[in-house]
Design a protein around this motif. Structure first.
Motif, mmCIF file in Angstrom:
data_model
loop_
_atom_site.group_PDB
_atom_site.id
_atom_site.type_symbol
_atom_site.label_atom_id
_atom_site.label_comp_id
_atom_site.label_asym_id
_atom_site.label_seq_id
_atom_site.Cartn_x
_atom_site.Cartn_y
_atom_site.Cartn_z
ATOM 1 N N THR A 7 0.826 -1.111 0.031
ATOM 2 C CA THR A 7 0.017 -0.059 -0.138
ATOM 3 C C THR A 7 0.799 1.255 -0.102
ATOM 4 O O THR A 7 0.554 2.255 -0.836
ATOM 5 C CB THR A 7 -0.929 0.064 1.131
ATOM 6 O OG1 THR A 7 -1.851 -1.140 1.126
ATOM 7 C CG2 THR A 7 -1.846 1.117 1.224
ATOM 8 N N VAL A 10 2.915 1.683 -3.387
ATOM 9 C CA VAL A 10 1.805 1.947 -4.708
ATOM 10 C C VAL A 10 1.500 3.399 -4.450
ATOM 11 O O VAL A 10 1.564 4.057 -5.534
ATOM 12 C CB VAL A 10 0.536 0.936 -4.887
ATOM 13 C CG1 VAL A 10 -0.427 1.509 -5.858
ATOM 14 C CG2 VAL A 10 1.269 -0.147 -5.039
ATOM 15 N N ILE A 14 3.009 5.968 -7.474
ATOM 16 C CA ILE A 14 2.236 6.557 -8.278
ATOM 17 C C ILE A 14 2.221 7.992 -8.345
ATOM 18 O O ILE A 14 2.354 8.901 -9.332
ATOM 19 C CB ILE A 14 0.903 6.186 -8.458
ATOM 20 C CG1 ILE A 14 0.660 4.586 -8.699
ATOM 21 C CG2 ILE A 14 -0.115 6.944 -9.156
ATOM 22 C CD1 ILE A 14 -0.511 3.816 -8.463
ATOM 23 N N THR A 94 6.930 3.328 -8.729
ATOM 24 C CA THR A 94 6.263 2.232 -8.046
ATOM 25 C C THR A 94 7.228 1.284 -7.463
ATOM 26 O O THR A 94 7.322 0.601 -6.417
ATOM 27 C CB THR A 94 4.806 1.757 -8.547
ATOM 28 O OG1 THR A 94 3.858 2.822 -8.798
ATOM 29 C CG2 THR A 94 4.361 0.589 -7.698
#
Length: 241
Positions: A7, A10, A14, A94
């Motif tokens: 989590t 990412v 991003i 990422t």
């Protein structure tokens, strides 16, 4: 823990990737496009546009007739290219984020807490390992500039990144002087061995453009890695409470 790591990676990856893409469009893309004109032969260093004046004048009517079609095709191509660039940066950062939060998890096992402020330092360390240290031997390459053999460059880059990351970790977390000294030795090792180099320098792009591109690439990397580290550290600390 794995869910928290993914989590954090990412989310931070991003966001930092899109930030890096914006910096790319603002500071790097014009140099890449310019380098491609030299690489394709559309422009020649010292000579301007690589086309004879009489030929250019003779083709004016044909060029004007096709200008509208070329403009529409160019806009579509530019939109697709920019979209792919943004996607590339999002995926790349990422992946960097996953590596970074894996380090956070390892540090946690040794009793180290990583906050947003610590994350910035981790991000800068990642930047040094992945971009700055390898660039001391093989600078960011603009289209239209010559470089050493690609396989040799990739192997040296990988070895430099690994040695630099390990060296920084030992110097930052080593509790004995011997570990710190070993870390310093790992930092220096790839540069003592030496990066692959060209036997002779050549290239069609102006060196002024290549140097500006390399400098801006490193500056963009520092900014993006700092944001990546801050976001990853903030998200990690928030979910670790």
């Amino acid at each position: 823990m794995i869910q928290r790591m993914v989590t954090s990676a990412v989310f931070a990856g991003i966001a930092a990737g899109l930030f890096a893409a914006l910096l790319h469009f603002a500071f790097l893309q014009k140099f890449i496009l310019l380098g491609e004109t030299y690489e394709s032969g559309a422009a020649v260093h010292f000579d301007g546009v690589a086309a004879d004046a009489s030929d250019h004048n003779a083709s004016d009517a044909e060029h004007d007739h096709a200008a509208h079609d070329h403009s529409e095709a160019g806009e579509t191509g530019a939109l697709q290219r920019n979209g792919m660039t943004a996607l590339f940066y999002a995926l790349l950062y990422t992946a960097y984020g996953l590596i970074l939060v894996a380090g956070f998890g390892l540090a946690r096992q040794f009793g180290q807490r990583v906050t947003a402020r610590d994350g910035v330092l981790w991000g800068i360390a990642g930047y040094v390992a992945i971009q700055l240290a390898p660039a001391m031997g093989v600078a960011p390459e603009l289209p239209g500039t010559a470089g050493p053999d690609l396989t040799d460059r990739q192997l040296w880059w990988a070895a430099t990144a690994i040695c630099t990351a390990a060296g920084l970790a030992l110097m930052g977390y080593g509790r004995r002087l011997a570990w710190v000294a070993l870390g310093g030795g790992l930092l220096a090792l790839p540069h003592v061995i030496g990066a692959p180099a060209l036997e002779a320098y050549s290239g069609v792009a102006p060196p002024e453009v290549a140097s500006a591109f390399a400098a801006r690439t490193l500056a963009v990397g520092l900014a993006a890695w700092s944001v990546l580290g801050w976001l990853a550290g903030w998200q990690w600390d928030r979910t670790d409470r």
